[in-house]
Every structure is written in C-alpha cells, then in structure tokens.
Enzyme design. Structure first.
Site, PDB file in Angstrom:
ATOM      1  N   GLY A  68      -2.790   2.104   8.288  1.00 19.33           N
ATOM      2  CA  GLY A  68      -2.432   1.941   6.873  1.00 19.33           C
ATOM      3  C   GLY A  68      -3.334   2.797   6.008  1.00 19.33           C
ATOM      4  O   GLY A  68      -4.266   3.425   6.501  1.00 19.33           O
ATOM      5  N   CYS A  69      -3.021   2.843   4.734  1.00 18.93           N
ATOM      6  CA  CYS A  69      -3.919   3.556   3.825  1.00 18.93           C
ATOM      7  C   CYS A  69      -4.969   2.561   3.347  1.00 18.93           C
ATOM      8  O   CYS A  69      -4.856   1.379   3.566  1.00 18.93           O
ATOM      9  CB  CYS A  69      -3.156   4.072   2.617  1.00 18.93           C
ATOM     10  SG  CYS A  69      -1.754   5.029   3.105  1.00 18.93           S
ATOM     11  N   ILE A  70      -5.991   3.087   2.693  1.00 19.94           N
ATOM     12  CA  ILE A  70      -7.023   2.191   2.194  1.00 19.94           C
ATOM     13  C   ILE A  70      -7.011   2.175   0.673  1.00 19.94           C
ATOM     14  O   ILE A  70      -6.649   3.138   0.072  1.00 19.94           O
ATOM     15  CB  ILE A  70      -8.425   2.608   2.673  1.00 19.94           C
ATOM     16  CG1 ILE A  70      -8.362   4.016   3.232  1.00 19.94           C
ATOM     17  CG2 ILE A  70      -8.937   1.635   3.690  1.00 19.94           C
ATOM     18  CD1 ILE A  70      -9.662   4.650   3.457  1.00 19.94           C
ATOM     19  N   THR A  95      -9.263  -3.337   4.174  1.00 27.16           N
ATOM     20  CA  THR A  95      -8.791  -2.717   5.407  1.00 27.16           C
ATOM     21  C   THR A  95      -9.840  -2.638   6.506  1.00 27.16           C
ATOM     22  O   THR A  95      -9.547  -2.919   7.649  1.00 27.16           O
ATOM     23  CB  THR A  95      -8.304  -1.278   5.152  1.00 27.16           C
ATOM     24  OG1 THR A  95      -9.122  -0.704   4.167  1.00 27.16           O
ATOM     25  CG2 THR A  95      -6.862  -1.259   4.726  1.00 27.16           C
ATOM     26  N   LEU A 111       0.840  -1.191   0.000  1.00 26.66           N
ATOM     27  CA  LEU A 111       0.000   0.000   0.000  1.00 26.66           C
ATOM     28  C   LEU A 111       0.877   1.243   0.000  1.00 26.66           C
ATOM     29  O   LEU A 111       2.018   1.151   0.413  1.00 26.66           O
ATOM     30  CB  LEU A 111      -0.887   0.013   1.261  1.00 26.66           C
ATOM     31  CG  LEU A 111      -2.183  -0.771   1.169  1.00 26.66           C
ATOM     32  CD1 LEU A 111      -1.980  -2.221   0.827  1.00 26.66           C
ATOM     33  CD2 LEU A 111      -2.940  -0.645   2.495  1.00 26.66           C
TER      34      LEU A 111
END
Ligand SMILES: Cc1cc2nc3c(=O)[nH]c(=O)nc-3n(C[C@H](O)[C@H](O)[C@H](O)COP(=O)(O)OP(=O)(O)OC[C@H]3O[C@@H](n4cnc5c(N)ncnc54)[C@H](O)[C@@H]3O)c2cc1C
Lengths: 413, 105
Positions: free
Chosen positions: B103-105, A199, A158
C-alpha cells in the site's frame, strides 16, 4: 540554451521547483512558466489547527505569484489537457504553451463525491473534512457547538496526503475536549482502512499505543463504502457500521482531473507514474512529476516535495544538457505528529527504512517516535520555514534530501 | 520465511501466507488457497479478478489496491467484496499467488 520549462501547479512542489530552477539555471538558460488556477496559496499543514481554533484561516493564505521569483512567468488559468506528442499544454482561454521540459506538480485532488452519501444529507452539518479551507472552517463551527456524543475520524482510502494528519486530528480532538471539560461526554473513534494505526510496524505500534493511552478507540480494515449522514453511520464495503454524531472524513484522493484527459500521462487514479529515484516519466523523458501528483510509494507530504526538489532540479539540468540523469531520490519523508498538550512526535523514514526510534538528525537531536515539547516547537517553526525557506527553494538547516542514518535505533516491532 | 503445500508442491510463503515466488503458482493451487481463505468455489468472476491481479503484478511489480481493482478490473468494489468478503485486494492476491500488495503510506 533557451529552453522552455513549464510547471503545472503553483502549490508547494511547483513553487519550490520553479524557484530552485530559476536560481540554478537562471534567466539566460531557460524560461520558466508556472500555471495555476487561482491566486490563493494555502499553507495546508495549518488546516489541522483551524477546527480547534488554534489557527486563523486568513493567516494561512498568501498570494501565489508573490511566492515566485520575479523572473518566473505566472499564468493563472485552468489546465485543460497535456498533448505529450506535440509537447504542449492547453489552458483555458485557448492558451497553448509549448515546452521542452514539463513538470507536473498539480498535487492531489479531494474526491468526496466518489463515496456514496458523503456529500449527501449531513455534509457540512454533521459530516466534515478538514482537508480544505472551507471544510476546516465549517468543522470549527461544528466543534464549538458540540456538547457530547460520538466523534469519528475516518480515512476513506489510500493514498492520502499527509497520512499522519488524521491521527493528529484525533489526538488534538482528545486535547480539545479535555480543555473544554467535556472529554468524558465524548467517545472518540479512529477508523482506518489499514490493519493498524499506521502502515509501518514500528510506528504503527507507537501511534496505536498513543491512541489507546488517550482513550481513542481504533477500528481497522474499514474501507468506507457509504456515509449515512441522516442515520449517523459510516458503512464499510464489508457491511460493518460505525455510528457517529460528528464524522470527520478524509475523502478519496486522486490526481487532477486534466490528467485523465491527457492521453498517456497518468495512471488509473490520475497520478503520474515516474521513476521512484529520478522522478522522470518512464515513457516521456521530457516529463517529470513532483509532490502529491507523483504516483510513488512515498508519503504525499510537503517535506517529501522539498526533498524531491533537489533531485528534480539537478536531473532537469542533466536532461537539458543531454546527459544521463544521476541524482536519486531515496523516498525521504519527515513528519512532525502533533499529539496535543504542546507536544509532538517526529518520524523520519525513506523507501527502505521504516520510521524508527532514536534521534534526528543524529544521536544528539530531536527524539524520534517519542512525544516531546521540542518536537511541538519544531512543528510550529515549520510554518515560518515553509514560507521563507522551503517555498523559495532553499536548503532547510540541518535537513538534507538523503535520510540520515545516524541516530536511528534499528528495532523490530 | 515458511512454506505451504498446494497441489503437492511446497512453495515459499511469507508470514501471512502470501507467495514470495509468484512463478511457483499454478492455477490448480488456486482452489485450495481459496478454500483456506474461506471461499468454497471459485467462479468465473473470481477468476476475472485473479487473472487481473497476476497481470498487474507482472506489469507493475505489485498487486493493485481495491480502489484500483474497482476502477480497472471490470468488477465493481461492491462486487469485489461479495466475491472476496474478507478484503478483496489481500485475499485475491493470496489466491493469485502474488506477494501482499504494497500500500501507499
Ligand atoms: C490537513 C493537512 C495537513 C498537512 N500537514 C502537513 C505537514 O505537517 N507536513 C507536510 O510536509 N505536509 C503536510 N501536508 C501535505 C502537504 O500540504 C502537501 O503534500 C503539499 O502541499 C503537496 O504539494 P503539491 O505542490 O504536490 O500539491 P499542492 O500544494 O496541493 O499544489 C497543487 C496545485 O495544483 C493546482 N492545480 C490542480 N489542478 C489544476 C488545474 N487543472 N489547473 C490549474 N491548476 C491546478 C492547485 O490549485 C494547487 O495549487 C498536509 C496536508 C493537509 C491537507
């Protein structure tokens, strides 16, 4: 007022920003220049369909300047460097553009060469990406030849643009092989660096459930260290291996290379740090970033660029008028997730609210986090809206910048 | 929200054991947290990463990802995985007493 606004990048975000600015502040108030390196505007969501023969590559590309309002100046050049102190951008051919406001909209670059072996033996033969047009076309050929074996879909790390696209690819691959009558000869595996299919917990459960339902194996917490095309193996940094006959890899993403050459502009990955609500650079108030180029904890998606556009254009006006910025972006993201068999599901979320079930945009509307034919039609309709509504910088009917709360069921995973 | 006891101090942690109040962390707690994470001894290289994690958290409000660590901490991603085999970003964040990296998505 005769202010110069320079927009770097004429993709989704740069184009819609330029057109919105032009309409809002007009020719008399500011001069708008857009810079991009080529003439081909690619409808990127269409890249997902090319490998399966569901979209024709030539239909996805249109001329860049033709998407811009006639009064906007378009410069086709490579951006070489931004000089923040001098408030100027240096382009190839020795061109120097001075600005009063700079908008960085140069998106995310694919960096396959940063992963050991990814562009080595096998690249374009049994190792592909569908994240650019040549890759998607090459993969179409490879899929047509494929008669059975292990197909692996992998996200290297990511951030990545359109984080649902690799999942969509896996779902469509399942459908594609069913249609060809060889699904029982194909082992499909989805390999992700995350600890689940997605996520956010509620969406991760729904999407993970769909993978299981479709017989797609899920491998989690796999950070890609090496691709061995000859041996047909993906190797993680913690030395686990996933074998493949055909690998579909989404490579590392970074900001455009010139960001690294522009002192003080970007972060360590080349993305632009900006305030998550105003989109303004923390150290350079005359610099804003939008779209994939922005280093935000929001998805990198065209829909996000659209929602950001409203905030950005308003705030640029305030900035030029010497007023405090007051428009805020809430992180709103809206994605159709194609699942094959003429169905799709829809997710809608923002910085604070994760993708939840319910309906969009209100209690009567498209089902969220649930497969439906209506959502598939929504996904297909998006292409027309992209060229005719989103890029010209118009409002999308029924979809505002702020995330709608009505229609969402607050459940826990 | 639960608590964990390190160096005779009860500290609040989240469901996965990450500190929620990084100010409550002391260097003396690190060895014990590392031990729980399966790392027997913290070497100077581990400490380079742990200190870097805390600096980044102080500056940015979130711990770095493995990729950012590899680019900026002076320790390569390969070595990071040797030092923290079960995932460097998360393990080092836990030992450094900072919340789970977003985290990023
Ligand atoms: C396979 C795939 C599927 C997707 N599906 C969806 C979807 O369903 N829904 C959705 O909302 N989003 C989707 N996206 C994401 C969406 O396409 C991007 O988020 C969107 O294009 C971002 O817009 P942008 O303007 O920030 O970047 P881009 O549109 O990529 O534009 C960046 C521009 O900057 C230019 N540029 C970069 N560096 C330089 C330089 N040095 N000099 C000059 N010009 C430069 C590039 O040429 C490019 O035109 C998908 C993306 C992919 C790859």
């Amino acid at each position: 007022m005769d202010k110069r606004i320079v927009i770097l990048g004429g993709g989704t975000a740069g184009t819609l920003t330029a057109n919105r600015l032009q309409r809002t502040y007009g020719e008399r108030e500011c001069r708008i220049t857009v810079v991009d390196q080529d003439d081909d505007h690619v409808y990127q969501p269409g890249l997902l369909f090319v490998p399966f023969g569901l979209a024709q590559p030539q239909h996805l590309v249109r001329s860049r300047p033709r998407q811009l309002h006639a009064a906007i100046d378009y410069k086709m050049a490579q951006i070489e460097r931004v000089d923040l102190d001098a408030r100027a951008v240096h382009l190839s051919g020795g061109i120097r553009l001075a600005y009063d406001v700079l908008v960085v909209a140069t998106g995310a670059a694919l960096l396959p060469e940063e992963t050991e072996g990814l562009t080595g033996p096998g690249w374009g033969e049994n190792v592909f990406t569908f994240y650019d047009l040549p890759g998607a076309v090459g993969l179409h050929g490879a899929l047509e030849q494929f008669q059975g074996g292990r197909v692996v879909v992998n996200v290297a790390d990511l951030p990545l643009k359109c984080p649902v696209a690799p999942l969509e690819f896996a779902f469509l691959a399942d459908w594609y092989f069913q249609r060809r009558g060889i699904r029982d000869k194909v082992q499909l595996t989805y390999v992700t660096p995350l600890d689940a299919a997605f996520t956010k917990p509620v969406a991760a459960e729904a999407l993970g459930g769909l993978l299981a339902e479709k017989g797609i194996e899920l491998v989690t917490e796999f950070t890609l260290g090496q691709v061995d095309g000859t041996g047909g193996r993906l190797v993680s940094y913690d030395e686990r291996e996933v074998p493949f006959d055909l690998a579909v890899v989404v490579p590392l993403h970074g900001g455009a290379a010139y960001v690294g050459r522009s002192q003080g502009l970007g972060d360590e990955l080349g993305f632009i740090p900006v305030d998550p609500h105003s989109l303004q650079h923390p150290e350079h108030p005359d610099v804003f970033a939008i779209g994939d180029a922005a280093g935000l904890l929001a998805s990198k998606a065209g829909s996000v660029a659209h929602f950001e556009g409203e905030t950005l254009v308003h705030n640029i006006g305030r900035f030029l008028a010497g007023q405090p910025l007051d428009a805020t972006f809430d992180g709103h993201t809206n994605c159709f997730v194609e699942t094959g068999y003429h169905k799709a599901l829809l997710i809608d979320f923002n910085y604070d609210t994760e993708p939840l079930p319910g309906h969009f945009p209100a209690a009567v509307g498209l089902p969220l986090l649930k497969e439906s034919h209506a959502n598939h039609l929504g996904k297909l309709a998006f292409e027309w809206l992209y060229w005719h509504s989103l890029l010209p910088g118009r409002e999308l009917p029924g979809i505002g910048s702020a995330m709608p709360e009505r229609g969402k069921n607050h459940v826990h995973a | 929200m639960s608590t964990a006891t390190y160096d005779d101090n009860a500290v609040p942690v989240d469901d996965e054991g990450f500190f929620t109040e990084p100010d409550r962390w002391t260097e003396a707690m690190a060895e014990q947290i590392a031990c729980e994470a399966g790392i027997e001894e913290l070497t100077e290289r581990h400490w380079t990463v742990i200190r870097f994690m805390r600096e980044q958290y102080a500056a940015k409000g979130t711990g770095p990802t493995v990729r950012v660590l590899g680019k900026t901490s002076g320790v390569t991603v390969k070595e990071l995985y040797q030092l923290f085999p079960k995932g460097p970003a998360k393990t080092a964040a836990k030992i450094a007493g900072i919340p789970k990296p977003r985290g990023c998505i």
